[in-house]
Design an enzyme around this catalytic site. Sequence first.
Site, PDB file in Angstrom:
ATOM      1  N   ARG A 294      25.806 -16.265 -11.654  1.00  0.00           N
ATOM      2  CA  ARG A 294      27.422 -15.800 -11.176  1.00  0.00           C
ATOM      3  C   ARG A 294      27.119 -14.329 -10.089  1.00  0.00           C
ATOM      4  O   ARG A 294      27.409 -14.749  -9.077  1.00  0.00           O
ATOM      5  CB  ARG A 294      28.516 -16.170 -11.485  1.00  0.00           C
ATOM      6  CG  ARG A 294      29.828 -16.023 -11.426  1.00  0.00           C
ATOM      7  CD  ARG A 294      30.680 -15.246 -11.934  1.00  0.00           C
ATOM      8  NE  ARG A 294      30.867 -15.903 -12.966  1.00  0.00           N
ATOM      9  CZ  ARG A 294      31.191 -17.123 -13.154  1.00  0.00           C
ATOM     10  NH1 ARG A 294      32.390 -17.749 -11.937  1.00  0.00           N
ATOM     11  NH2 ARG A 294      31.559 -18.522 -14.386  1.00  0.00           N
ATOM     12  N   ARG A 331      36.659 -25.558  -9.613  1.00  0.00           N
ATOM     13  CA  ARG A 331      37.580 -24.319 -10.496  1.00  0.00           C
ATOM     14  C   ARG A 331      38.797 -24.387 -10.461  1.00  0.00           C
ATOM     15  O   ARG A 331      38.749 -23.808 -11.094  1.00  0.00           O
ATOM     16  CB  ARG A 331      36.290 -23.293 -10.087  1.00  0.00           C
ATOM     17  CG  ARG A 331      34.916 -23.174 -10.310  1.00  0.00           C
ATOM     18  CD  ARG A 331      34.452 -21.848  -9.703  1.00  0.00           C
ATOM     19  NE  ARG A 331      34.635 -21.171 -10.785  1.00  0.00           N
ATOM     20  CZ  ARG A 331      35.175 -19.642 -10.377  1.00  0.00           C
ATOM     21  NH1 ARG A 331      35.826 -19.954  -9.793  1.00  0.00           N
ATOM     22  NH2 ARG A 331      35.317 -19.203 -12.288  1.00  0.00           N
ATOM     23  N   TYR A 335      39.807 -25.089 -14.053  1.00  0.00           N
ATOM     24  CA  TYR A 335      40.374 -22.963 -15.212  1.00  0.00           C
ATOM     25  C   TYR A 335      41.929 -22.364 -14.134  1.00  0.00           C
ATOM     26  O   TYR A 335      41.955 -20.982 -14.626  1.00  0.00           O
ATOM     27  CB  TYR A 335      39.434 -21.831 -14.756  1.00  0.00           C
ATOM     28  CG  TYR A 335      38.041 -22.256 -15.238  1.00  0.00           C
ATOM     29  CD1 TYR A 335      37.322 -23.173 -16.464  1.00  0.00           C
ATOM     30  CD2 TYR A 335      37.063 -22.893 -13.748  1.00  0.00           C
ATOM     31  CE1 TYR A 335      35.654 -23.404 -16.260  1.00  0.00           C
ATOM     32  CE2 TYR A 335      35.344 -23.107 -13.911  1.00  0.00           C
ATOM     33  CZ  TYR A 335      35.192 -24.089 -15.451  1.00  0.00           C
ATOM     34  OH  TYR A 335      33.574 -24.080 -15.692  1.00  0.00           O
ATOM     35  N   CYS A 362      43.081 -37.600  -3.977  1.00  0.00           N
ATOM     36  CA  CYS A 362      44.262 -37.862  -4.640  1.00  0.00           C
ATOM     37  C   CYS A 362      44.849 -37.498  -5.965  1.00  0.00           C
ATOM     38  O   CYS A 362      44.490 -38.464  -7.027  1.00  0.00           O
ATOM     39  CB  CYS A 362      43.940 -39.346  -4.404  1.00  0.00           C
ATOM     40  SG  CYS A 362      44.278 -40.143  -2.802  1.00  0.00           S
TER      41      CYS A 362
END
Length: 432
Positions: A294, A331, A335, A362
């Site tokens: 990351r 994401r 989370y 949807c």
Amino acid sequence: MLVSDNLGVNEKGNLTIGGMDTVELANDFGTPLYVMDEEKIVESCRKFKSSMDKFYNGNGMVCYASKAFCCKEMCRIMAKEGMGLDVVSEGELFTAISAGFPTDKICFHGNNKTDSELTLALSYGVGRIVVDNLEELKRLSELAGKLHKKSNIMLRIKPGIDAHTHSFIMTGQIDSKFGFALETGEAFEAVKLSCESENVTLKGLHCHIGSQIFELEPFCAAAEVMLKFIAKIKNELGFEIDDLDLGGGFGIKYVEDNKPLPYEVYMEKVSERVKSCCDELKVKMPYIIIEPGRSIAAPAGITLYKIGSVKEIPGVRNYVSVDGGMCDNPRYILYQSEYDFEIANKASKAKDYKCTVAGKCCESGDLLGKDIMLQNPQAGDTLAVLATGAYNYSMASNYNRISRPPVVMISGGKARVIVKRESLEDLIKNDV
Ligand SMILES: *Cc1c(COP(=O)(O)O)cnc(C)c1O
């Protein structure tokens, strides 16, 4: 203040990345669009590498965890920067091989590697296979025997440190699907079996304590636990472990509240702890591996969308809908991750409009952010979501048969497509 120092606002009031106008990028390449800044990626790699040199005499390797953002060009950049590479599947391994990445600098992770994955890794001489469990150790040894190969392995250890929360806890028993537990004696058993196994050479031990961690102490504590285990192995088995892999997980700034430490500080403090533990425990200083994912990819990337509609529900909520969503950034739905947002064509204006940014899938949960402040969003505006370089493209899906966006890499004021936009034909190419 923008969350990454490669972002700015130009004289037109447009958001820039690496000095390039994001509104022009959106016009030139279409939306949704992932934009990655090569100079930012390279800068982060060099910070990690130079801290390894400065604080640990270069006795180690910085392995980029490719799951954060993986494609051939990213592997090429990592190779050029002299980085190692973590992979967790044959897809990631194949990408690295296709990009000509040196396989001796690859670490292969995963808690359930298939025979086909292990065979690919063995055939291409992957530098380190990180063994997760005893069945895998046995299978790997057998497969290596069949292929007349000998494989360097590391064992994935659960150090009993959980850094997934804002603070960290040390517990006796960590509930995790990854690796061997220390306190049950399982890890020690695995070391003994590895030493006895044919066709594998036990090179090191590995741990990874979580992700988006802002504190130093969990990393230092993990190093200490691992070195105590290395001392136990030396004292009881007379076997010295060469490599200590401390994983990744260094936190980044997604929103103003996030306060990451400079990456150099991790290596500085961890090196100090490793040195003092080695002295005390009378074990040699290990070769250290760290695995940032990351922290290398996220701050380098943004995603650009077009706003299609603004729906005001009086007294309830304002919805701003964009032409992507959970399919290119899952994401939030996974989370409730936080991001910073900018209207790219109004970046110098005040953020005085509260809204929820919704995707086009949807699913009611398909949001990119709730209760966000934006600069008077209107249909046709370009919306930028910041710090999306990690776990966005790599987690994208074709839900609702939406094509995955392209990735454009910028460098020195130029933009090049490094992953093409999926076409409608791509979407049906495996359908029979
Ligand atoms: C995910 C992962 C990393 C990278 O974590 P980041 O939080 O992206 O730095 C490193 N090592 C292992 C084993 C991982 O699973």
